[in-house]
Each structure stands twice: as C-alpha cells, then as structure tokens.
Design an enzyme around this catalytic site. Structure first.
Site, PDB file in Angstrom:
ATOM      1  N   HIS A 163      33.477  80.707 -10.025  1.00  0.00           N
ATOM      2  CA  HIS A 163      34.240  81.368  -8.974  1.00  0.00           C
ATOM      3  C   HIS A 163      33.790  82.825  -8.874  1.00  0.00           C
ATOM      4  O   HIS A 163      33.724  83.541  -9.873  1.00  0.00           O
ATOM      5  CB  HIS A 163      35.742  81.293  -9.277  1.00  0.00           C
ATOM      6  CG  HIS A 163      36.304  79.926  -9.046  1.00  0.00           C
ATOM      7  ND1 HIS A 163      35.524  78.842  -8.732  1.00  0.00           N
ATOM      8  CD2 HIS A 163      37.576  79.460  -9.074  1.00  0.00           C
ATOM      9  CE1 HIS A 163      36.288  77.776  -8.575  1.00  0.00           C
ATOM     10  NE2 HIS A 163      37.543  78.122  -8.780  1.00  0.00           N
ATOM     11  N   GLU A 545      48.122  71.839  -5.883  1.00  0.00           N
ATOM     12  CA  GLU A 545      47.832  73.258  -5.699  1.00  0.00           C
ATOM     13  C   GLU A 545      48.888  74.046  -4.940  1.00  0.00           C
ATOM     14  O   GLU A 545      49.194  75.169  -5.310  1.00  0.00           O
ATOM     15  CB  GLU A 545      46.482  73.411  -4.978  1.00  0.00           C
ATOM     16  CG  GLU A 545      45.335  72.777  -5.740  1.00  0.00           C
ATOM     17  CD  GLU A 545      43.998  73.018  -5.071  1.00  0.00           C
ATOM     18  OE1 GLU A 545      43.514  74.161  -5.106  1.00  0.00           O
ATOM     19  OE2 GLU A 545      43.441  72.062  -4.513  1.00  0.00           O
ATOM     20  N   ASP A 585      46.106  78.791  -5.352  1.00  0.00           N
ATOM     21  CA  ASP A 585      46.611  78.470  -4.024  1.00  0.00           C
ATOM     22  C   ASP A 585      48.134  78.466  -3.986  1.00  0.00           C
ATOM     23  O   ASP A 585      48.735  78.815  -2.965  1.00  0.00           O
ATOM     24  CB  ASP A 585      46.056  77.123  -3.569  1.00  0.00           C
ATOM     25  CG  ASP A 585      44.624  77.239  -3.091  1.00  0.00           C
ATOM     26  OD1 ASP A 585      44.416  77.671  -1.947  1.00  0.00           O
ATOM     27  OD2 ASP A 585      43.712  76.938  -3.876  1.00  0.00           O
TER      28      ASP A 585
END
Length: 926
Positions: A163, A545, A585
């Site tokens: 990421h 999420e 998220d």
C-alpha cells in the site's frame, strides 16, 4: 538550525518526574540529533551557501513562535519570508528540513535500540515483552508443556502489503541505514581517537551522499519493483530473526523436543489485484519466482558457510550411519574432503538444492559441485538437514548442532521454497461478473445477475457438487474473465510447483453476502483447487470492510457455516475459517469511533457464531499505519481484542512506511516480532474468556458510536461542498503525482469521497496536519452523551478508560494523533479553499470539534496535556515540530503557485519534496 552553536533541541526538556535513567537516555538522544544536525548544517552550508543556511534558521525560529502561540505577527513574518523566496531557494529549504526529519528518525530509532539493550534500573537485565509475558503465563499456572502445546497450534503472521504510503526511495533508505550502522558502532564499540575521527568523516560522507541522492522517484514503480522492495526486508530482518526468535523461545521454555514454527510471513505484494490492473497472472508468477529465488539463494549461502564450519574429521568424531550414507551419496569428489563426512553431506545437499532451483526455474548465482536429483519438497530438504542434526547430537556435539545448522533447519521450516505465503485478493464485484459470464455461457437462457441472493446460493451450491467444468474452448470470454481465470490457474500451478503454502488464501474484498464466497469456491473448483467431493486446497477468506458489512458479517458467517456444501470445505481445511476485517474503509465510511466500535462488535458476534458451529475462527486484521486506518501499537491492539477473538492465531497487515520503520533494522525487527508473539499469547491464554465486558459499557459505547457517526457523516457525506473543500484544502491531487506505488488512488474517476481509496484519504489529512480520520466526531459525541446521561457523566467515562482495554486503546490512539495535529497549520491549508463561505463554514466546524475532542479526551484520561502518559513520544513530537512545521508552510505556498498554473516544474517538485519530508516527520501517515 543545524550548527553546533544553535540550540537544536531548545524545546526538548525532560520532565522532573522522569528518573535518572530516562534523563540520561534523553541526553544521549539529544547528542545524537545534535551530531547529525551539525553535520547536515555543515553540508547545507558547503553545498548551498551560507545564505541558504541562514534562511533555514530564520524560518525555523519564526515557525517555532507560530506553532507555540498561533502568533499572528509570527505568521505574517513567516509569510513574508516565504513569499520573498525564489522557487529555487524554496526547494533548497524544503530539502534541508526534509533531511532533518529523516536524520531525527535515525537518531530516535537508535535511541529505542539503546533502551532495549540497556539494563533496568539497578543493573538487572531488562526483560523483553515476550520474557515478561512468559513469566506472566508461568505465574498463571501454565507450564512448559502447556506453552509448547500452545505454540504448536499458534499462528502469528505479519502480512506485508505494498500500500503506497512509503514515500522514501530504497536508495535513500540504504544511506539512512548506513548512517544508523555508524551510530550503532559508536554506541557499542570503544573507539580510539583515530577511529572516532574516521567515524566522523564516514558520517559526513554518508550525509553528503544522502544530500546528493534524489529523494523522489523519477519513474513509477511496477508491481515487481514493489516485490523487490518487499524482499529487501527479508535480507534485513526476517530470514535471520524469525529462526532466532523460535530458537530463543525454545530455549526459554526449556522443554525437550522442538517448538512448532508458529511465525509465518505473509505477503500481498504481487497477489493483491483489488483495484490494481497491473497485478496479472504473469506478475504473480514473477513474484513467486523472485520469492523462491531469494530464499533458495539464502539457503545456499548458509550451506556454503555451514560446509566451511563443519570441518569435522571422521577419525576424530563418530558419525551416524544415516549421515555416512548421506555423505556417500554426495557428488563431491574432492580429495580434500574425503575424510570429512559432514562437508561431503553438505556438498550433496547443496548440489540437490541447486538442482531444485533449476527445476523451479528460479535464478541463483551459485553452482553445484556436481549433478544431483532435485528435492521434491522443502520437507525433503529439511529431512537431510535433520540427518546432520541427529548425527551431531548423538555423538556429543549438540553445541555444534545448535549453531548455524539449527537456524537453517528452522528457516526451512518457516520459509520452505516459497519464502512468504502469498495471498491473492480481488473485489467481489469482479468475481461476480466473472462467474456470471461463465454460468450464462454454460447454461443457455441463464441470467445470473438477475437472480436473487437465495437463488444464487442454491445454484452455486449445486455447481460446487458438479464435476462438470464451466469453461469451454468454444466460448469467447471477456478480457476481464480471461484475466481472472488466468490468475486462478496460476495459483493452481503454484501449488503444484512450490507447495500449498505458496498461495494459501484467496481474499474477497467488499464481501457482502454468501454468494460472494461461493463464487470464489466455484472459480477455485474450475482450476482444481476445490473438488466436487468438498475438499479445498485453499482458504476462502471474506473481507468485511464497510460499517454496513461489519454489522452484517456475523449473520453471513452463521448462514455460511450452516450451509452443508460450504461447511465441507471448511472441515477439509482443518475446521478453521479465516475472516478478514477492514479498518480503512470502515473508518472512511463511518469515522474513527464508529469504525473501532463496529470492528469490536463484529468480533464479539463472530466469536459467538463460530463457537456455536464448532469451527475455529482466525481473524485477519487489515490495519494500516495511521490511526485513521487502524494503526497504533500492535501489542495494545491485540490485547484489547474481545475474549476468544485471538485464540492462538492472528494475521495482521504491515503496510507502507510501517514496514521499514519496524523491520529495516534486525534488532528492532526482532523486537516487533516478539511483541506480536507475546500479545498473541497474552490475549489467548491470559485474558478473561468472556467475549464482552459489562453490559452498561457496551450500551454506553453503542450510544457514543451512534453520536460520533452522526457527527462524522454529517460533515463528510452530508455537508454540501465538503468534497470541494477536501480537494482544495489538501494535497490529494498532488499526491497522485508521486511515484510511490503501482495502484491508482481512486477506484473510479470521480471526486466523490465514496470512490476515493482510504490510503490517500488518510494520507492527505495527515499532510495538512488535521488527521481528521483519527478523531473527528469524538468530542461532540462525548458532549452529547454527557448531556443525555448527567447521572453517569464524566465519572462513568473515566471508569471506562480505567477498566476497559478497548476504550483505553481507542483514546490512546486518539491522543497520539491529536498530538501530531496542528490547528494553526491546518488553518493555512483551509485558506486554499477559494469559496470563502464554504471555507469558514467547514473549517469552523472542524476547529470547534478539534478543540472539543482534545478537551474531552484529556478530561476522560485525567491528563493535563496530550501525550502526558507517553513521555517518549511526547519528547519526539515536541522536538521535531519546529523542523516539520516549516515544511507545511512552504507546501501551502507552493500549492498556491501550482494551482495558479505556474509552469515551473520545480514548483511541483517542491511540493513532492514537502510531502516526503512531512511524511518522514510524522512517520505513521498512511
């Protein structure tokens, strides 16, 4: 700023309450920072001139006044200085402050290492976290046999992801590691005067090289670049420290027999396709080859060294018959080793391993001493090493067996021929489209997407039991479907080539229902990883999420485990079902408080469901580096889980800049691995077994979460013009120009917050020093809750903080993130919003909530200032802000120029440099 005569750390003064040892450690830290600061100052003066050096110092002094008091005069003076600088001067200033942040990080890291090594007060050895936890376990009545049994079924798995929050180039990191190594040597070795002078010169050489090394990547990273960067941490830490940790723990338990290998490295780099079109089947194959090449090269290096060490002569030491047979099978015909059976055996093992590398089609640089048959598996390789081990032990040479051979045998057990367990991940919507295309082609008249959820579940269950393949060579499938099928076929090939541990998990992003999981099972069946009898060679892992999905996950898993066809797959995997929870998220969706609470409640619900079904739950925590994405101290986070949520097994993502901060130094890396193991043991065996705290705690937290959710959603999703405010007041647009990752910043080409990825969302708020995702909504939630519950009031919330680890961790993380924020600096970014009414409306709300959140946080914690309970971090934040704040001020000025369409390329480059420096100064930003 950086010369010896200037007070580099005038603001860094220890509190009187700290003991003498803390004072000494603080002094040594300041000395290291002064040393590096002085060298950097000299470098700036030599390379850029005295005028630039003096300008840096003027900016620093003015920034200190502005930061302390939000001084309007200081602000005006600062703006005058910045406005008067040319773009060329600005870039030089940015580089100076950025490099100071990097060097301060090195000094702090070395100070942390120094503290780990230092004895406790009184001279006694300072126990590690793992030592303390083992002592706690023994005091609780757990003996060596029980602890060995625990580690026999335990799993601790840090999973590295690519990421994009690590803004440093590897070239920069290499130079910084060289500087750290020089500081470490000065600390540990008694140097002569000549050696001190040589060390000083080497430090100057490294700092100068760092100054002349480009901070920014000129080209965008490919996925395989990210893989290569990730593999460097195996060289730095994992290949050596994972075996050592197991061996040390084995010795601490002092129990006969070997401890099970519970620490298993995982990776998403090269397997995570969610939103990254550049991760293809070929890239995945390339990833597996790179991983295998690295681990086999390591084994060969260790075997080469082992052969040099095991110069044991046959006429001076007895050997076992199986060792004799192994030596006789060696292709090594050198007369120099004819009487050295261990060396002959190692040569034979070496030859078989090089043949294995050729069979696996992985690159190595070493060559064998002769022809040999390849190993069929890593287990077969280890069995040959075990022959050496047993022979040494049976002939009174255990101390030799406990050296390099012991660590190599453990490494093979932990890393196999695959090195890291690669997860494959894709969004549920992609799986859905792929399966729909296959079914619609295979069943004339079928419209899978038109079916209800129940109808889909029934159809998919039926297809799982069928031996009929869905794909046909006579059908022309879409490019997306062909790409997905290629990845699943590649996973099947990897199992056949490297073994099932090469790709043990298939993760479903944005999992929203039973059909999402069954669709993956059907795709796995198509390539032979699931068979119609109900056996699976891979774990199917749902990732929940959003807030809505977290609330639904227990019900979904309850129905899945009750579904006969799916339960057979779970039973075939040893009765273990992994569930992944997404922190990023859910935070962007519902805010920090609600995200944390819904995650906690989801775990309580899942524990209950899995206990009822008699299935073992393994949770995979998708934590980011920043608090806004679930970051924070790993030990506290694991121990704060509800009872039964850990149960001996846990997987946790390690992302972006957090990987380098934890694992680029072997000693720090070892400590972080021990922390994960200790916390897993603590949470599994030593925490109360009840799955939830007192009912009134849960009720209060539900109400607080609801109020915080309302405040957060009211600002981010329900305030007209908020997305315009966000895009104007942060560097979100400019972040996309940095070559820090292979994945796009948004899922769709829109400016909607819903479509923005969580990483750039959090990263952008960190850059403007608001860190809004890590605290917004808390203050107004507490204020409203107290108004509704005056009879309980603040005293009850203070009780929650004292008695409930979850609530304490929540506030502790908020304490850290608020301490790194600055409303004064954030106000300058707000001025980038051209709509004055919108700016005043939204920033006014943010400012009020910021003050209220700090006030209520301190009241609950019983503190007078932020970070009062964490003096080490408090000092760190206090001494780096005077060097960090100017980067923010310069960034604002450059953003004004850039958005006014200044064509000078140096403007954008300057912005990119400020992003780098601010990220380094804050450390956990994404």
């Amino acid at each position: 700023m950086l010369s010896q005569s200037m007070p580099l750390n005038a603001e860094l003064r220890p509190n009187r309450a700290e003991d003498a040892q803390a004072l000494e450690e603080d002094t040594r830290l300041r000395n290291d920072i002064r040393l590096l600061g002085r060298i950097l100052g000299d470098t700036v003066r030599d390379q850029e001139g005295a005028d630039v050096f003096d300008l840096v110092e003027r900016i620093r002094q003015t920034s200190i006044r502005f930061h302390r008091d939000e001084d309007r005069q200081a602000r005006a003076e600062l703006e005058t200085i910045l406005d008067s600088m040319s773009i060329s001067e600005t870039v030089r200033i940015v580089r100076a402050f950025s490099y100071f942040s990097h060097l301060a990080n090195i000094a702090e890291d070395q100070n942390n290492i120094r503290q780990m090594r230092a004895p406790a007060v009184g001279g006694a050895p300072r126990p590690s976290v793992l030592d303390q936890t083992l002592a706690h376990a023994r005091n609780a009545g757990f003996g060596a046999v029980e602890l060995k049994r625990f580690f026999g079924y335990a799993l601790v798995s840090p999973v590295l992801t690519a990421h994009p929050t690590e803004v440093r180039r590897k070239s920069t990191m290499d130079r910084e590691m060289a500087i750290a190594a020089l500081l470490d040597r000065r600390e540990r070795v008694q140097l002569s005067p000549d050696e001190v002078a040589a060390s000083d010169e080497q430090l100057r050489r490294e700092v100068l090289t760092l100054w002349q090394t480009n901070l920014l990547r000129r080209t965008k990273l490919t996925v395989l670049d990210e893989v290569a960067n990730g593999l460097s941490f195996y060289d730095y830490t994992f290949l050596h420290e994972v075996p050592r940790l197991h061996s040390a723990l084995e010795d601490r338990l002092n129990e006969e027999g070997e401890l099970g290998s519970f620490l298993r490295m995982g990776s998403w780099i090269g397997g995570d396709r969610d939103g990254n079109p550049f991760v293809t089947a070929d890239v995945m194959r390339g990833t597996l080859r790179l991983q295998s090449s690295r681990v086999i090269s390591f084994y060969l290096e260790e075997l080469h060294a082992l052969g040099a060490e095991l110069s044991i002569a046959a006429h001076l030491a007895d050997i076992s018959e199986e060792l004799r047979a192994l030596a006789e099978r060696s292709p090594d015909t050198s007369p120099h080793r004819s009487g050295e059976p261990y060396r002959l055996a190692v040569s034979g093992i070496y030859a078989r391993l090089t043949a294995t590398a050729a069979k696996l089609d992985v690159e190595i640089t070493r060559r064998p001493v002769g022809a040999a048959a390849p190993y069929a598996s890593a287990r077969e390789f280890k069995s040959d090493l075990d022959v050496l081990d047993r022979s040494l032990i049976s002939n009174n040479s255990r101390v030799i067996a406990r050296g390099r051979l012991r660590l190599l045998r453990r490494a093979v057990d932990c890393f196999g021929f695959h090195l890291a367990r690669l997860d494959i991940r894709q969004n549920s919507a992609v799986h859905e489209r792929t399966v729909a295309e296959l079914l619609d082609a295979a069943i004339p008249g079928m419209s899978y997407l038109a079916l209800s959820e129940d109808a889909r579940v029934a159809l998919l269950s039926s297809e799982l039991r069928s031996a009929r393949p869905l794909t046909s060579s006579f059908v022309k499938y879409s490019e997306e479907t062909l790409s997905e099928l290629a990845v699943f076929h590649g996973a099947a090939e990897a199992h056949a080539k490297f073994g099932p541990d090469a790709i043990p998990q298939c993760i479903i992003s944005m999992c929203k229902g039973m059909s999402d999981m069954l669709e993956v099972a059907l795709l796995l069946k198509e390539v032979g990883l699931v068979d119609p009898s109900g056996r699976s060679a891979i774990n199917i892992v749902p990732l929940f999420e959003t807030i809505e999905d977290l609330q639904a996950c227990s019900g979904i898993m309850d129905r899945m485990l009750a579904l006969h066809d799916y339960r057979k797959l779970v039973d075939s995997r040893g009765g273990v079902q992994e569930v992944m929870l997404g922190y990023s998220d859910s935070n962007k969706d519902g805010g920090f408080v609600t995200s944390g609470w819904e995650l906690y409640k989801a775990e309580i619900g899942l524990v209950d469901v899995f206990e009822r079904h008699g299935v073992r739950l393994r949770l995979f925590h998708g934590r980011g580096g920043s608090v806004g994405r679930g970051g924070g101290p790993s030990y506290d986070a694991i121990v704060a889980q509800p009872g039964g949520a850990v149960n001996g097994q846990i997987r946790i993502t390690e992302q972006g800049e957090i990987i380098s901060s934890k694992y680029s130094n072997a000693e720090v890396g070892r400590s972080n691995l021990e922390i994960l193991a200790a916390a897993t043991l603590e949470a599994s065996l030593l925490q109360p077994r009840q799955s939830a705290p007192r009912r009134e705690y849960l009720t209060a937290m539900d109400e607080l979460s609801s109020l915080a959710f309302k405040a957060y959603r009211g600002l981010v999703y329900e305030t007209e013009g908020f997305s315009d405010y966000f895009w104007a007041s942060t560097v979100i647009t400019e972040i996309a120009t940095l070559n820090i990752g292979s994945r796009p910043a948004s899922r769709k080409k829109t400016r909607a917050i819903e479509d923005l990825r969580a990483i750039p969302w959090v990263f952008s708020w960190a850059q403007c020093r608001l860190m809004l995702p890590g605290w917004y909504g808390f203050g107004s939630a507490v204020e409203a809750w107290i108004a509704e519950h005056p009879e309980q009031g603040m005293a009850f919330l203070q009780e929650l903080y004292r008695e409930w680890p979850f609530f304490r961790m929540l506030l502790s993380n908020m304490d850290m993130v608020l301490a790194k924020s600055s409303i004064a600096i954030a106000s300058r970014y707000a001025e980038l919003v051209p709509d004055v009414d919108l700016r005043e409306q939204i920033f006014g709300r943010i400012r009020r909530e910021w003050h209220l959140s700090i006030e209520t946080l301190l009241d609950i914690m019983g503190h007078e200032r932020l970070l009062q309970g964490n003096p080490l971090l408090e000092r760190s934040v206090r001494h780096r802000f005077p060097y960090l704040d100017p980067l923010n001020h310069v960034q604002v000025e450059l953003l004004k120029e850039h958005r006014a369409n200044n064509p000078d390329e140096a403007v954008l480059r300057g912005i990119q440099l400020t992003i780098n420096g601010i990220s380094a100064g804050l450390r956990n930003t994404g």
